[in-house]
Design an enzyme around this catalytic site. Structure first.
Site, short mmCIF file in Angstrom:
data_model
loop_
_atom_site.label_atom_id
_atom_site.label_comp_id
_atom_site.label_asym_id
_atom_site.label_seq_id
_atom_site.Cartn_x
_atom_site.Cartn_y
_atom_site.Cartn_z
N LYS A 192 0.69 -1.21 0.02
CA LYS A 192 -0.01 0.03 0.07
C LYS A 192 0.89 0.99 -0.10
O LYS A 192 2.15 1.33 -0.52
CB LYS A 192 -1.19 0.03 1.38
CG LYS A 192 -1.82 -1.56 1.30
CD LYS A 192 -3.07 -1.39 1.84
CE LYS A 192 -3.68 -2.61 1.78
NZ LYS A 192 -5.11 -2.67 2.66
N GLU A 202 -11.42 -10.56 -1.19
CA GLU A 202 -11.18 -9.53 -0.28
C GLU A 202 -12.34 -8.93 0.44
O GLU A 202 -12.86 -7.96 -0.12
CB GLU A 202 -10.05 -8.57 -0.61
CG GLU A 202 -8.75 -8.94 -0.70
CD GLU A 202 -7.61 -7.83 -0.76
OE1 GLU A 202 -6.57 -8.33 0.10
OE2 GLU A 202 -7.77 -6.80 -1.04
N HIS A 210 -8.72 -3.20 -6.49
CA HIS A 210 -8.58 -3.37 -4.87
C HIS A 210 -9.65 -2.35 -4.41
O HIS A 210 -9.93 -1.34 -4.85
CB HIS A 210 -7.30 -2.90 -4.40
CG HIS A 210 -7.21 -3.17 -2.98
ND1 HIS A 210 -7.69 -2.50 -1.85
CD2 HIS A 210 -6.27 -3.97 -2.30
CE1 HIS A 210 -7.43 -2.92 -0.77
NE2 HIS A 210 -6.57 -4.12 -0.96
N SER A 213 -6.86 -8.84 6.78
CA SER A 213 -6.53 -9.00 8.11
C SER A 213 -5.64 -10.40 8.37
O SER A 213 -5.72 -10.93 9.56
CB SER A 213 -7.41 -9.06 9.11
OG SER A 213 -7.91 -7.40 9.15
N GLY A 260 -1.82 -7.03 3.54
CA GLY A 260 -1.75 -5.60 3.65
C GLY A 260 -0.62 -5.25 4.75
O GLY A 260 0.44 -5.60 4.64
P1 13P Z 1 -5.07 -6.13 5.54
O1 13P Z 1 -3.91 -7.46 5.44
O2 13P Z 1 -4.02 -4.78 6.16
O3 13P Z 1 -6.02 -6.24 6.09
O4 13P Z 1 -5.06 -5.50 4.09
C1 13P Z 1 -5.53 -6.51 3.13
C2 13P Z 1 -5.27 -5.97 1.79
O5 13P Z 1 -6.19 -5.03 1.39
C3 13P Z 1 -4.50 -6.32 0.68
O6 13P Z 1 -4.62 -6.15 -0.61
#
Ligand code: 13P
Length: 255
Positions: free
Chosen positions: A9, A166, A94, A209, A230
């Site tokens: 990110k 997701e 996303h 998560s 993420g």
């Molecule tokens: P998190 O693992 O921080 O929940 O994010 C997941 C994500 O959006 C991966 O693209």
């Protein structure tokens, strides 16, 4: 084979990205059995991270791309430019981009069509909101998102597609879906893909998560081909533990 994707990110600068990529390499060193690993830094760090990853078993991906090949599109980065920068993968659709950057189903579809003309592997994200799940419409919603993204897209037997389930409510919340819920949705995704005539070369991964403590419980499921991570992907010990879970599963199940 299991695939572990780190979506960094908007977290790391160039120096931090280099250091983090080196950390990822250190954590895979000396292991014969390894999951496929893809890391997706910010655009600004792609070139430098590419240099770190040359001739290693870790691949480079981007977090998004523009909807045109070249031209007067200020601020956009095209799939051809990502190819040029050494990316083998690109995340599309996303939920953060859908929500904050107006990435509609039509835009996702246009991007999928452009990627299909290249050798990059799309990581196509789908997933429902909390409200949609509460209304019992999660499966229909995800199947629709998938159909819209892939309308008119030619996926040949030779090309790869990764679909990432997701659920929006699980992203960054600290509360993941249960492995059973993820498997159920992955089955829906596979059935929908079959209905639209896209088969064998698709992998379905779970994101939302995922951390080092419970990655194993997802990765051990035959219906879960990997994880899209993420927050935990920018913490080296977490990401290392997730890679370790992938290795353990691959060794235990001989996959
Ligand atoms: P998190 O693992 O921080 O929940 O994010 C997941 C994500 O959006 C991966 O693209």
């Amino acid at each position: 084979m299991k695939t572990i994707i780190g979506n960094w990110k908007m977290h790391l600068g160039i120096r931090e990205s280099i250091a983090h990529a080196r950390g990822v390499l250190r954590s895979v060193m000396g292991h014969e059995v390894l999951p496929e690993i893809v890391i997706c830094p910010s655009f600004t760090a792609l070139s430098e991270v590419r240099k770190v990853l040359v001739r290693t078993r870790v691949s480079l991906g981007a977090q998004t791309m523009g909807t045109e090949r070249f031209g007067a599109f200020t601020g956009d980065v095209s799939v051809a430019q990502l190819d040029d920068a050494g990316c083998g993968f690109v995340i599309i659709g996303h939920s953060e981009r859908r929500a904050m950057n107006g990435e509609s189903d039509a835009i996702v579809n246009a991007k999928m069509k452009l990627i299909a003309q290249t050798s990059l592997v799309p990581i196509l994200c789908v997933g429902e909101s909390k409200e949609t799940r509460a209304a019992g419409k999660a499966e229909v919603f995800v199947a629709q998102q998938l159909g819209a993204a892939l309308r008119g897209v030619t996926i040949t037997k030779a090309s790869r597609l990764i679909v990432a389930y997701e659920p929006i409510w699980a992203i960054g919340s600290g509360t993941s879906a249960t492995p059973a819920d993820a498997v159920a949705m992955h089955n829906v995704i596979r059935e929908s893909l079959q209905k639209i005539g896209i088969g064998a070369s698709v992998q379905v991964v779970y994101g939302g998560s995922v951390d080092g403590a419970h990655a194993y419980s997802f990765l051990r499921e035959p219906g879960i081909d990997g994880v899209l991570v993420g927050g935990a992907s920018v913490k080296i010990h977490e990401f290392e533990a997730i890679i370790g879970a992938g290795r353990e599963v691959m060794i235990a199940q001989n996959v």
